[in-house]
Design an enzyme around this catalytic site. Structure first.
Site, mmCIF file in Angstrom:
data_model
loop_
_atom_site.group_PDB
_atom_site.id
_atom_site.type_symbol
_atom_site.label_atom_id
_atom_site.label_comp_id
_atom_site.label_asym_id
_atom_site.label_seq_id
_atom_site.Cartn_x
_atom_site.Cartn_y
_atom_site.Cartn_z
ATOM 1 C CG HIS A 1 -22.222 -9.755 55.380
ATOM 2 N ND1 HIS A 1 -22.491 -8.702 56.240
ATOM 3 C CD2 HIS A 1 -22.406 -10.871 56.133
ATOM 4 C CE1 HIS A 1 -22.817 -9.152 57.428
ATOM 5 N NE2 HIS A 1 -22.785 -10.484 57.390
ATOM 6 C CG HIS B 1 -19.577 -13.870 59.510
ATOM 7 N ND1 HIS B 1 -19.313 -12.935 60.485
ATOM 8 C CD2 HIS B 1 -20.770 -13.529 58.971
ATOM 9 C CE1 HIS B 1 -20.317 -12.070 60.536
ATOM 10 N NE2 HIS B 1 -21.215 -12.405 59.634
ATOM 11 C CG HIS C 1 -23.448 -8.217 61.608
ATOM 12 N ND1 HIS C 1 -22.134 -8.118 61.267
ATOM 13 C CD2 HIS C 1 -23.892 -9.393 61.082
ATOM 14 C CE1 HIS C 1 -21.782 -9.186 60.569
ATOM 15 N NE2 HIS C 1 -22.832 -9.983 60.439
ATOM 16 C CD GLU D 1 -28.420 -11.119 61.354
ATOM 17 O OE1 GLU D 1 -27.588 -10.639 62.149
ATOM 18 O OE2 GLU D 1 -28.284 -12.229 60.817
ATOM 19 C CG ASP E 1 -24.616 -13.862 57.405
ATOM 20 O OD1 ASP E 1 -23.581 -13.278 57.779
ATOM 21 O OD2 ASP E 1 -25.660 -13.861 58.077
ATOM 22 C CG ASP E 2 -22.322 -17.128 59.042
ATOM 23 O OD1 ASP E 2 -21.153 -16.916 59.400
ATOM 24 O OD2 ASP E 2 -23.261 -16.356 59.326
#
Ligand code: ADE
Ligand code: ZN
Length: 324
Positions: free
Chosen positions: A8, A10, A188, A191, A269-270
């Protein structure tokens, strides 16, 4: 040394402030100072501001070469932290906003993965991802583009964006297009919204994995359902704390979900937005969740087993874990 895997992240959100500035220079673009903090990280406070900063930074990724560089740079950093497999979520919507056609963005990412595999031995796969707050019509467009241009490295279809926009059932059409074409799906949920959001996603979308899903812990029946339906959670602890999903790591649901028998994995994630990396996530799990090297390696195994890669690739990666 613990070998790692990530399912996961991005892609547009992996670009560091340094790389974003470099790409802006490449295109003669001026970015507002407000995008960065004094410490040269990205500036945002709320989730919606994070999404805005993300959009602004992503706008500098304008050519196949840019996508290649973003992908290569990220996989290199992951390989340096002993990751052997990374699934990146690409966003054709962000590419389109920067003026790029679907095929151009895909060609760049494929080149980045191919170069990184050759140089560092890391495997990469792509999950094409639509943006929830752009709505179901746009999601359907992305699904149609994805299935019209199949590629062996494109293994999945998913959805990020504002979890409180629209309802999962609005996206069933788009997900079914991708799923029927053989792509595995994630979304998603759980969250920025509670367990009801995860339930709605499972009720309406053909997903094998949930992005985050960490608020599922609030509903014991849902926890049971995740186990019964063999759903894997793509947990991103550093992101969750940065975005205020939980006040701190002690209150994070990771250990409770794991103890209940839910399949959990570790992800960044990021990374630059949350001042993390796949390596830091494993460190968090060691330091805050008290996991041993063997337990961390088991998380890597869970990520690989539940990745969207083909069986042959999974067996090759699992054999690498065996030999450490
Ligand atoms: N897009 C990029 N990062 C995201 C996140 N953490 N949640 C939802 N959408 C995203
Ligand atoms: Zn995400």
């Amino acid at each position: 040394m613990v070998l790692k895997a990530e399912i996961h992240s991005h892609l547009e959100g992996t670009a560091s402030p340094a790389l974003v500035r470099k790409l802006a220079d490449r295109h003669g673009m001026t970015l507002p100072d407000s995008l960065f903090t004094n410490k040269d990280s990205f500036r945002w406070t709320t989730f919606l501001e994070f999404l805005k900063a993300y959009d602004m930074a992503s706008a500098v990724i304008r050519t196949p070469e840019d996508y290649r560089d973003v992908t290569y740079d990220y996989l290199k950093r992951c390989a340096e932290e002993d990751a052997i497999y990374v699934e990146v979520m690409s966003s054709p919507d962000h590419a389109a906003m920067a003026g790029m056609a679907y095929q151009d963005h895909l060609d760049g990412i494929v080149q980045g993965i191919t170069d990184a595999t050759n140089d560092f031995g890391i495997e990469g796969r792509i999950i094409v991802t639509c943006v929830r707050h752009l709505g179901p019509d746009q999601a359907e467009k992305v699904a149609l583009q994805t299935v019209a241009a199949p590629h062996p490295l494109v293994v999945g279809f998913g959805m990020g964006g504002d979890e409180n926009a629209h309802h999962p059932s609005d996206f069933a059409w788009a997900f079914n297009i991708a799923h029927e074409a053989g792509l595995l799906c994630n979304v998603h949920a759980g969250e920025m919204a509670g367990p009801e959001s995860v339930i709605a996603a499972l009720d309406h979308l053909p997903v094998k994995r949930i992005g985050h899903g960490v608020r599922s812990i609030e509903d014991p029946d849902l926890v049971k359902r995740l186990i019964e339906e063999d759903i894997t959670l793509e947990v991103c602890p550093g992101s969750n704390i940065a975005l205020g999903v939980f006040p701190d790591f002690n209150n994070h649901s990771f250990l409770k979900l794991r103890k209940a028998g839910v399949k959990v994995t570790l992800n960044s994630d990021d990374a630059p937005y949350f001042e993390t990396s796949i390596g830091r996530e494993y460190l968090i799990a060691r330091e805050h969740f008290g996991l041993s090297d063997d337990e961390l390696l088991n998380l890597t195994r869970t990520s690989i087993e539940n990745s969207f890669a083909d069986q042959k690739t999974k067996l090759k990666l699992l054999a690498r874990l065996q030999s450490t």
